[in-house]
Design a protein around this motif. Structure first.
Motif, PDB file in Angstrom:
ATOM      1  N   ASP A  64      18.918  49.382 -38.666  1.00  0.00           N
ATOM      2  CA  ASP A  64      18.609  47.336 -38.580  1.00  0.00           C
ATOM      3  C   ASP A  64      17.721  47.355 -38.194  1.00  0.00           C
ATOM      4  O   ASP A  64      16.647  46.543 -38.631  1.00  0.00           O
ATOM      5  N   ARG A 117      12.083  42.920 -44.311  1.00  0.00           N
ATOM      6  CA  ARG A 117      11.624  43.721 -42.847  1.00  0.00           C
ATOM      7  C   ARG A 117      11.592  44.800 -43.001  1.00  0.00           C
ATOM      8  O   ARG A 117      11.029  45.464 -44.253  1.00  0.00           O
ATOM      9  N   VAL A 132      15.597  41.855 -47.792  1.00  0.00           N
ATOM     10  CA  VAL A 132      17.038  41.578 -46.916  1.00  0.00           C
ATOM     11  C   VAL A 132      17.684  40.675 -47.617  1.00  0.00           C
ATOM     12  O   VAL A 132      18.682  41.368 -48.097  1.00  0.00           O
ATOM     13  N   TYR A 169      10.729  42.062 -39.002  1.00  0.00           N
ATOM     14  CA  TYR A 169      11.907  40.811 -39.901  1.00  0.00           C
ATOM     15  C   TYR A 169      10.519  39.466 -40.186  1.00  0.00           C
ATOM     16  O   TYR A 169      10.181  39.175 -39.452  1.00  0.00           O
ATOM     17  N   LEU A 207      25.397  44.506 -36.432  1.00  0.00           N
ATOM     18  CA  LEU A 207      24.308  45.039 -36.148  1.00  0.00           C
ATOM     19  C   LEU A 207      24.987  46.995 -35.731  1.00  0.00           C
ATOM     20  O   LEU A 207      25.297  46.838 -35.178  1.00  0.00           O
ATOM     21  N   MET A 240      23.047  37.560 -38.730  1.00  0.00           N
ATOM     22  CA  MET A 240      23.415  39.033 -38.803  1.00  0.00           C
ATOM     23  C   MET A 240      24.223  39.290 -37.778  1.00  0.00           C
ATOM     24  O   MET A 240      24.345  39.241 -36.207  1.00  0.00           O
ATOM     25  N   VAL A 251      22.823  45.319 -46.319  1.00  0.00           N
ATOM     26  CA  VAL A 251      23.070  43.902 -45.583  1.00  0.00           C
ATOM     27  C   VAL A 251      24.222  43.354 -45.626  1.00  0.00           C
ATOM     28  O   VAL A 251      25.293  41.948 -45.025  1.00  0.00           O
TER      29      VAL A 251
END
Length: 119
Positions: A89, A38, A48, A93, A85, A82, A63
């Motif tokens: 974030d 990302r 990520v 992506y 969040l 995900m 994460v």
């Protein structure tokens, strides 16, 4: 040659969930590693999570416990679930495939999908 197309991005409130998909035009069996990166505005692209053909997964500390990567070889698709969040974030992506070609690692990238988390 592998072409990657991401989908599933959008706007979500903090604490919400999103599921990103990355569809590959070719067989993802040729991808030794697939992953998600990302890039937030003004920042460098960062890893990520990744998953190998053998199923070994790696997550960024930021994460881990919230995001889950999975790959469906039959559908040539990689997913990023995900949860929980956070505003931090928010980023574009990108899906990534690293394939071995004649002894060299070749990276393929998707066009990216925007994820925006509001506070």
């Amino acid at each position: 040659q592998v072409q990657l197309v991401e989908s599933g991005g959008g706007l979500v409130q903090a604490g919400g969930t999103l599921r990103l998909s990355c569809a590959a035009s070719g067989s993802i069996f040729s991808c030794n590693t697939m992953g998600w990166f990302r890039q937030a505005p003004g920042k460098q692209r960062e890893l990520v999570t990744t998953v190998t053909t053998g199923g070994t997964k790696n997550y960024a500390d930021s994460v881990r416990g919230r995001f889950t990567i999975s790959r469906d070889n039959a559908k040539n698709t990689v997913y990023l679930q995900m949860n929980s969040l956070k505003p931090e974030d928010t980023a574009v992506y990108y899906c990534n495939c690293n394939a071995l070609r004649s002894g060299l690692i070749v990276s393929y990238w998707g066009q990216g999908t925007q994820v925006t988390v509001s506070s």
